[in-house]
Design an enzyme around this catalytic site. Sequence first.
Site, PDB file in Angstrom:
ATOM      1  N   GLU A 433     -20.279   2.789  10.265  1.00 58.70           N
ATOM      2  CA  GLU A 433     -19.136   2.249  11.007  1.00 58.70           C
ATOM      3  C   GLU A 433     -19.387   0.809  11.392  1.00 58.70           C
ATOM      4  OE1 GLU A 433     -17.493   5.326  13.785  1.00 58.70           O
ATOM      5  OE2 GLU A 433     -19.607   5.674  14.143  1.00 58.70           O
ATOM      6  N   ASP A 457     -13.754   2.419  12.795  1.00 55.55           N
ATOM      7  CA  ASP A 457     -14.604   1.418  13.420  1.00 55.55           C
ATOM      8  C   ASP A 457     -15.066   0.370  12.415  1.00 55.55           C
ATOM      9  OD1 ASP A 457     -14.759   1.945  16.202  1.00 55.55           O
ATOM     10  OD2 ASP A 457     -15.792   3.811  15.738  1.00 55.55           O
TER      11      ASP A 457
HETATM   12  C1  PEP Z   1     -14.324   6.143  12.633  1.00 55.15           C
HETATM   13  O1  PEP Z   1     -14.710   5.225  13.366  1.00 55.15           O
HETATM   14  O2  PEP Z   1     -13.803   5.964  11.518  1.00 55.15           O
HETATM   15  C2  PEP Z   1     -14.464   7.530  13.074  1.00 55.15           C
HETATM   16  C3  PEP Z   1     -14.172   8.526  12.268  1.00 55.15           C
HETATM   17  O3  PEP Z   1     -14.862   7.753  14.363  1.00 55.15           O
HETATM   18  P1  PEP Z   1     -13.895   7.611  15.628  1.00 55.15           P
HETATM   19  O4  PEP Z   1     -12.496   7.409  15.124  1.00 55.15           O
HETATM   20  O5  PEP Z   1     -14.034   8.846  16.441  1.00 55.15           O
HETATM   21  O6  PEP Z   1     -14.444   6.398  16.305  1.00 55.15           O
HETATM   22 MG    MG Z   2     -15.984   5.665  15.064  1.00 55.26          MG
END
Ligand code: PEP
Ligand code: MG
Length: 574
Positions: A433, A457
């Site tokens: 991420e 992210d």
């Molecule tokens: C992301 O960041 O793509 C993810 C799946 O985590 P979250 O959306 O919970 O931050």
């Molecule tokens: Mg994330």
Amino acid sequence: MSKILKGIGASDGIAISKAYSLVEPDLNFTETSIDGSASADEVQKFKNGLHETKVEVTKIRNHAEETVGPEHAAIFEAHLMVLDDPEFIGPIEGKITGGLSAPQALVEVRDQYLKTFEEMDNEYMKERAADIKDVSKRLLAHLLGRALPDPASIDEEVIIIADDLTPSDTAQLDKRFVKGFVTNAGGRTSHSAIMARSLEIPAVVGTKEVTASVNDGDIVIVDGTAGDVIAGADEKEIKAYELKTDELKRERETLLELKDDDTKTQDGITVELGANIGTPDDVEGVLDNGAEGIGLFRTEFLYMGRDKLPTEDEQYEAYKTVLEKMDDKPVIVRTIDIGGDKEVPALDMPKELNPFLGYRAIRMALGNKELFRTQLRALLRASVHGNLKIMFPMIATIQEFEEAKALLIECRDELKADKVDVRDDIETGIMVEIPSAAILADEFAKVVDFFSIGTNDLIQYTFAADRMNENVSYLYQPYHPALLRLIDNVVKAAHREDKWVGMCGEMAGDPTAMPLLIGLGIDELSMSAGSVLKARSQIKNLKKTDMEHLVEAALRSPDSDTVTALVKEYTERL
Ligand code: PEP
Ligand code: MG
């Protein structure tokens, strides 16, 4: 005359219902002193307000107990205790008798308590301060005759209108009655939008003006696919959208025929399709939509919307339930990812200037080892009930992964020494991420078992654009070659080391991105359950070798528009 508001389609589908405004009223008032003869009436007014508040809180508590469980209802129990506490109520009545108005007397006593509690360095007292603050607000609203909105007591079909919804607000929405929601703020990957998708409630976010344009009780149409909101819809518009809803139903019936199929491209390449969940209750949706596993279990939702942290046993039960319901299908559990837009009241974390760049996810877990160990132990104990894989969120450096993995091994050895059954073959991976992890994927590939790309992210950090801020949502560019090059780097590095790569950000279920993801060679895609069948149907029509050519051209493109034009050109040839 109806009015069309444009926002960001956050969760597919159409909802038509009346608006329920979740906007808090202004609780300011001007103090008027009460002379001696009127103070008995003012005390009576206070008692009436107190009674109404107790009735309301009791209703909320009972409702929370039924819908989200006793641990979430405990907070309202604490509120009721404050309302019954003579040491809180007595001084308020004393001040009213002394000549203050009921609202002023309440505010003064509340502030005295808050000052005393906040000066104490004691977690328990800090929690009590939060209870006093919350319940005083509700009581003040009653005294002023301006009732607070209460989403938990909704008992008829509505569409929620709000400035913004926190993930814990969203978690309290009752799907039987809340048919959709529309907010002023937020983007497609803000967590309230993600929750809406897992609840399969149509939603539009980032309209900027819905609270100003829609009144409580207005009939509203929400088109969560197009991102349109029609305020004050007339008969003709309602009819047209009802027809559209029927059409969506028919499409869904056709897709359901693919429920038990494998997911294979035309040239025979298998892609694993998983679904994302936030709580054990979401597993039903996963199975109903024919997902082949759970590609992301966002465990932090177990910690949110409550005033105590979940114990090891409680977490063990939650993980066991999910693993058992999924039979032997893979379940990838992501360890706690708190911070950013996900607040956990029970942890009383300090406010930060840049929460998305701050003390969140693995950083916070490694800094709170006891909290982290509790989760890891619960996961390890649950591992014997199914096909568990564990992944760590927001990994920026190899050291963070190694530290987390070492703690996992330490917990495993401890449990084994205590003769607790634990699986030895649990795959451990990381979420990609942060650009540093994507760039250094070749080194990571030597130490992890798998990668899962978290594009929500990864996009925000690659383009330096807050995923919650609708003013920069134009920079959420999943098809941009800068992002595609990062993904390409991760996939190639992983495959060189015989490791697999998944994707669990929202991009994984995006039909425009799909031809690119197949061409890039991603092995597993995890998305909201409602997108799984559409993805399966689309992949069956794609040929991987053609998509590889598309990707070659996309990686050499200068911008997102060029890439989308290429995707269109390639898919029109099908
Ligand atoms: C992301 O960041 O793509 C993810 C799946 O985590 P979250 O959306 O919970 O931050
Ligand atoms: Mg994330």
